[in-house]
Design an enzyme around this catalytic site. Structure first.
Site, short mmCIF file in Angstrom:
data_model
loop_
_atom_site.label_atom_id
_atom_site.label_comp_id
_atom_site.label_asym_id
_atom_site.label_seq_id
_atom_site.Cartn_x
_atom_site.Cartn_y
_atom_site.Cartn_z
CE LYS A 9 -4.65 9.24 8.07
NZ LYS A 9 -4.58 9.04 6.59
CE1 TYR A 49 -7.42 4.22 6.57
CE2 TYR A 49 -5.43 3.83 7.85
CZ TYR A 49 -6.37 4.70 7.33
OH TYR A 49 -6.25 6.05 7.58
CG PHE A 57 -2.99 3.15 -1.02
CD1 PHE A 57 -3.61 3.11 0.22
CD2 PHE A 57 -3.77 3.39 -2.15
CE1 PHE A 57 -4.98 3.27 0.35
CE2 PHE A 57 -5.15 3.56 -2.03
CZ PHE A 57 -5.75 3.50 -0.77
NE ARG A 85 -14.11 12.28 4.26
CZ ARG A 85 -13.21 11.38 3.87
NH1 ARG A 85 -12.64 10.54 4.75
NH2 ARG A 85 -12.85 11.28 2.61
CB THR A 91 -7.23 11.68 -0.03
OG1 THR A 91 -8.59 11.32 0.24
CG2 THR A 91 -6.30 10.60 0.49
NE ARG A 102 -6.33 14.13 4.91
CZ ARG A 102 -7.23 13.19 4.60
NH1 ARG A 102 -8.21 13.45 3.73
NH2 ARG A 102 -7.18 11.99 5.17
CG ASN A 112 -3.63 11.95 4.47
OD1 ASN A 112 -3.52 11.33 5.53
ND2 ASN A 112 -4.44 11.56 3.51
CG HIS A 115 -9.23 8.23 9.60
ND1 HIS A 115 -9.39 7.59 8.39
CD2 HIS A 115 -10.33 7.92 10.34
CE1 HIS A 115 -10.54 6.90 8.42
NE2 HIS A 115 -11.11 7.09 9.59
CD GLU A 126 -13.38 4.60 10.16
OE1 GLU A 126 -13.43 5.79 10.57
OE2 GLU A 126 -13.09 4.30 8.99
O1 CDP Z 1 -8.39 9.35 4.34
P1 CDP Z 1 -9.34 9.48 3.18
O2 CDP Z 1 -10.72 8.97 3.50
O3 CDP Z 1 -9.34 10.87 2.62
O4 CDP Z 1 -8.72 8.58 1.98
P2 CDP Z 1 -8.93 7.03 1.63
O5 CDP Z 1 -9.13 6.93 0.17
O6 CDP Z 1 -9.93 6.39 2.53
O7 CDP Z 1 -7.49 6.41 1.94
C1 CDP Z 1 -7.10 6.13 3.26
C2 CDP Z 1 -5.68 6.63 3.44
O8 CDP Z 1 -4.82 5.88 2.60
C3 CDP Z 1 -5.43 8.07 3.05
O9 CDP Z 1 -5.80 9.03 4.02
C4 CDP Z 1 -3.93 8.07 2.81
O10 CDP Z 1 -3.20 8.12 4.05
C5 CDP Z 1 -3.73 6.69 2.18
N1 CDP Z 1 -3.71 6.74 0.70
C6 CDP Z 1 -2.49 6.60 0.03
O11 CDP Z 1 -1.45 6.45 0.67
N2 CDP Z 1 -2.46 6.65 -1.34
C7 CDP Z 1 -3.59 6.80 -2.05
N3 CDP Z 1 -3.53 6.84 -3.39
C8 CDP Z 1 -4.82 6.94 -1.40
C9 CDP Z 1 -4.85 6.91 -0.02
MG MG Z 2 -11.29 7.02 3.94
#
Ligand code: CDP
Ligand code: MG
Length: 137
Positions: A9, A49, A57, A85, A91, A102, A112, A115, A126
């Site tokens: 990212k 996304y 968010f 993962r 996350t 992370r 973070n 991805h 994706e």
């Molecule tokens: O990336 P990951 O699959 O771990 O998390 P996600 O739930 O799919 O969310 C996508 C991305 O949104 C995260 O990696 C964060 O950059 C962002 N995010 C955020 O800003 N605030 C949150 N509460 C959850 C996710």
């Molecule tokens: Mg995700």
């Protein structure tokens, strides 16, 4: 063999972590089968996304994801989706296991560093979102 999509990212690129992230993947048996560096437009980030468009968010996330260059990569290996993962960690970096990308490098739940696709269907979407067949090994 399984394929997954990972992104370094904008915060990861800004912090010179491209090599660290790709190095962790390669050391853990994943093969890079496609890679490119680019900057996402806001619209491209919103499309990527789209599953999160109703989340609070979403606006901040898509602004962040289009704030600078990213490195997009397709990775291949046994259990590649889970492996990536696991190497990423949770996350929220405060909840990420020690030694994960992370936990080591992320500043916040949004910034973070990395991805990784979360399931076979999302990995297929994706990878196809960013790479055409000629760009993949
Ligand atoms: O990336 P990951 O699959 O771990 O998390 P996600 O739930 O799919 O969310 C996508 C991305 O949104 C995260 O990696 C964060 O950059 C962002 N995010 C955020 O800003 N605030 C949150 N509460 C959850 C996710
Ligand atoms: Mg995700």
């Amino acid at each position: 063999m399984e394929r997954t999509l990972s992104i370094v990212k904008p915060d990861g690129v800004r912090k010179n972590l491209i090599g660290d992230v790709i190095g962790r993947f390669e050391k853990n048996g994943l093969k890079v089968v496609g890679v490119k560096m680019t900057s996402l437009t806001r619209q491209q980030a919103e499309g990527f996304y789209a599953v999160h468009r109703a989340r609070p968010f979403f606006g901040s996330l898509t602004e962040f994801m289009s704030s600078g260059p990213v490195v997009l990569m397709a990775l291949e290996g046994d259990g590649a989706i889970k492996k990536v993962r696991d190497l990423m960690g949770a996350t929220d970096p405060k909840k990420a296991a020690p030694g994960t990308i992370r936990a080591d490098h992320a500043d916040s739940i949004e910034s973070n560093v990395v991805h990784g696709s979360d399931a076979p269907e999302t990995a297929a979407f994706e990878i196809g979102y960013f790479f055409n067949a000629l760009e993949l090994l």
